[in-house]
Design a protein around this motif. Structure first.
Motif, PDB file in Angstrom:
ATOM      1  N   LEU A 226     -54.434 -30.207  30.116  1.00 31.03           N
ATOM      2  CA  LEU A 226     -53.311 -30.715  29.428  1.00 31.03           C
ATOM      3  C   LEU A 226     -51.985 -29.977  29.645  1.00 31.03           C
ATOM      4  N   ILE A 227     -50.851 -30.380  29.926  1.00 27.84           N
ATOM      5  CA  ILE A 227     -49.638 -29.879  29.982  1.00 27.84           C
ATOM      6  C   ILE A 227     -48.949 -30.079  28.779  1.00 27.84           C
ATOM      7  N   VAL A 228     -48.196 -28.988  28.032  1.00 29.24           N
ATOM      8  CA  VAL A 228     -47.547 -29.257  26.973  1.00 29.24           C
ATOM      9  C   VAL A 228     -46.069 -28.329  27.019  1.00 29.24           C
ATOM     10  N   GLY A 229     -45.187 -29.007  26.469  1.00 25.04           N
ATOM     11  CA  GLY A 229     -43.938 -28.407  26.210  1.00 25.04           C
ATOM     12  C   GLY A 229     -43.789 -28.020  24.951  1.00 25.04           C
ATOM     13  N   ALA A 230     -43.149 -27.005  24.482  1.00 23.04           N
ATOM     14  CA  ALA A 230     -43.100 -26.640  23.194  1.00 23.04           C
ATOM     15  C   ALA A 230     -41.312 -26.076  23.214  1.00 23.04           C
ATOM     16  N   GLY A 231     -40.787 -27.081  22.237  1.00 25.55           N
ATOM     17  CA  GLY A 231     -39.255 -26.656  22.185  1.00 25.55           C
ATOM     18  C   GLY A 231     -38.791 -27.444  21.008  1.00 25.55           C
ATOM     19  N   MET A 232     -37.646 -27.943  21.148  1.00 24.65           N
ATOM     20  CA  MET A 232     -36.807 -28.596  19.952  1.00 24.65           C
ATOM     21  C   MET A 232     -36.213 -29.759  20.562  1.00 24.65           C
ATOM     22  N   ALA A 233     -35.930 -31.032  19.947  1.00 22.58           N
ATOM     23  CA  ALA A 233     -35.204 -32.097  20.468  1.00 22.58           C
ATOM     24  C   ALA A 233     -33.699 -31.674  20.092  1.00 22.58           C
ATOM     25  N   VAL A 234     -33.486 -30.963  19.158  1.00 20.55           N
ATOM     26  CA  VAL A 234     -32.056 -30.719  18.998  1.00 20.55           C
ATOM     27  C   VAL A 234     -32.116 -29.196  18.358  1.00 20.55           C
ATOM     28  N   HIS A 235     -31.238 -28.309  18.836  1.00 20.90           N
ATOM     29  CA  HIS A 235     -31.608 -26.870  18.578  1.00 20.90           C
ATOM     30  C   HIS A 235     -30.077 -26.292  18.562  1.00 20.90           C
ATOM     31  N   ASN A 236     -29.346 -26.281  17.373  1.00 22.39           N
ATOM     32  CA  ASN A 236     -28.167 -25.454  17.269  1.00 22.39           C
ATOM     33  C   ASN A 236     -28.332 -24.606  16.213  1.00 22.39           C
ATOM     34  N   ALA A 284     -24.257 -32.806  24.319  1.00 24.85           N
ATOM     35  CA  ALA A 284     -25.455 -32.105  24.831  1.00 24.85           C
ATOM     36  C   ALA A 284     -25.202 -30.753  24.345  1.00 24.85           C
ATOM     37  N   ARG A 285     -24.228 -30.220  24.607  1.00 26.90           N
ATOM     38  CA  ARG A 285     -23.987 -28.666  24.425  1.00 26.90           C
ATOM     39  C   ARG A 285     -23.732 -28.439  23.069  1.00 26.90           C
ATOM     40  N   LYS A 286     -23.497 -29.516  22.176  1.00 34.40           N
ATOM     41  CA  LYS A 286     -23.595 -29.189  20.658  1.00 34.40           C
ATOM     42  C   LYS A 286     -24.838 -29.359  20.372  1.00 34.40           C
ATOM     43  N   ALA A 287     -25.476 -30.198  20.855  1.00 30.13           N
ATOM     44  CA  ALA A 287     -27.219 -30.293  20.545  1.00 30.13           C
ATOM     45  C   ALA A 287     -27.989 -29.054  20.688  1.00 30.13           C
ATOM     46  N   HIS A 288     -27.568 -28.379  21.988  1.00 30.96           N
ATOM     47  CA  HIS A 288     -28.257 -27.403  22.717  1.00 30.96           C
ATOM     48  C   HIS A 288     -27.096 -26.446  23.327  1.00 30.96           C
ATOM     49  N   PRO A 289     -26.522 -25.540  22.415  1.00 31.53           N
ATOM     50  CA  PRO A 289     -25.458 -24.525  23.136  1.00 31.53           C
ATOM     51  C   PRO A 289     -26.088 -23.559  23.989  1.00 31.53           C
ATOM     52  N   THR A 290     -27.509 -23.206  23.956  1.00 28.07           N
ATOM     53  CA  THR A 290     -28.120 -22.909  25.093  1.00 28.07           C
ATOM     54  C   THR A 290     -29.197 -23.907  25.349  1.00 28.07           C
TER      55      THR A 290
END
Length: 340
Positions: A226-236, A284-290
């Protein structure tokens, strides 16, 4: 004693339900064996049952891939948050229906070099407490797990074929994995009981490069991995303090979340171009500054191959969004995860 370097250190008092990353601050985190040795009898029993280096890595059918929205360390205790129950439901789907032989995971909290990645090849390591300022009991959490040198070598082999440089390291799971997995795969209620191999992201903003890395690993799914990605759809988190307690959801949290759904659920032959175009949007850079929290879904979308993506659930909140995605189908999947 070995050391790793963590790019993101989390400071607790600044946030109530997440944590603010102090970007570009690096620290050395030492590994010791004390945490594993001090595990309770139950945790030890669970850990000893985890499969490692077995010969059961062949599956007659291709398993899906997942992107999981995972919050900060105190998400583990925020049981009333809507995302908590949804993440637990996805975990039950994985353990009861997908039944993987091993898990390869990409976290937002491990980026290696701009042109190479790193992979944990150790079978046994401690988890990493890559945050500070939390109450003492946060540093007593345990997540029984084992790696698999055999699975790690499978990953390395496939990446090498694609011309991707890989460095072997010995590194524990960072909180970007274990703080979410402890909800999805509760060691007492829903143990995963298979090897977990963590792979880094690149330390760059090239989303298409991450997509291609996922493509290189697609065939692992045919072996029950199983391949899993762990993050956030929007993260500011820069805006999180401004919206906390106001009930306000930032416009970009909604607009980018909707755009991500459109790209991730596009026809497979169109998905790579749409995922790349997603990152050129004005929001995009508002939703994810990094970009470290959105890059894992690019890896997962690449690994999806010809399978369609599905948004299982989402929840824009303040300057965040907790979207959960699955690419590919499982038997009776909708009985476990309700997209509504």
């Amino acid at each position: 004693m070995s050391f790793i370097r963590s790019k993101y250190i989390y400071f607790a008092p600044l946030l109530a339900s997440l944590s603010i990353p102090l970007i570009y601050y690096r620290t050395a985190q030492s590994y010791t064996s004390s945490i594993w040795q001090s595990a309770t009898t139950q945790s030890t029993t669970q850990a000893s049952s985890i499969m490692s280096d077995s010969s059961h890595l062949n599956s007659p059918s291709r398993i899906p891939v997942y992107f999981l929205g995972i919050g900060g360390p105190n998400f583990m205790e925020n049981t009333d948050h809507p995302a908590y129950a949804k993440l637990a439901a996805v975990g039950r789907e994985i353990t009861t229906k997908v039944k993987p032989k091993a898990v390869v995971v990409f976290s937002a909290h491990w980026q290696a070099g701009p042109r190479k990645i790193q992979i944990n090849v150790a079978e046994t390591t401690d988890i990493i407490y890559d945050f500070y300022g939390f109450p003492p009991h946060y540093y007593e959490y345990e997540y029984p797990n084992k790696g698999s040198p055999k699975v790690a070598e499978k990953v390395i082999e496939k990446l090498a074929v694609a011309g991707i440089e890989v460095e072997r390291v010995k590194r524990g799971l960072d909180h970007g994995v274990w703080a979410g997995f402890i909800v999805a795969f509760d060691p007492k209620k829903n143990p995963l009981n298979v090897p977990i191999v963590q792979v880094s992201l690149y330390n760059n903003d090239d989303s298409d490069q991450h997509y291609r890395m996922g493509q290189a690993l697609e065939s692992l799914r045919d072996e029950g991995i199983l391949i899993v990605g762990a993050g956030m759809a929007v993260h500011n988190l820069r805006d999180f303090r401004a919206t906390r307690g106001t009930g306000q959801t930032m416009p970009y949290a909604i607009s980018f979340d909707e755009a991500l759904k459109e790209a991730a659920t596009a026809k497979p032959e169109e998905r790579q171009a749409k995922m790349s175009a997603l990152m050129t949007r004005s929001d995009a850079r508002k939703a994810h500054p990094t970009l470290e929290h959105i890059l894992p879904i690019h890896v997962i979308a690449g690994a999806a191959g010809s399978d369609l993506g599905e948004q299982l659930w989402t929840f824009p909140e303040g300057s965040l969004s907790w979207g959960q995605y699955r690419f590919g189908k499982v038997a009776a999947a909708h009985s476990s995860v309700n997209p509504s």
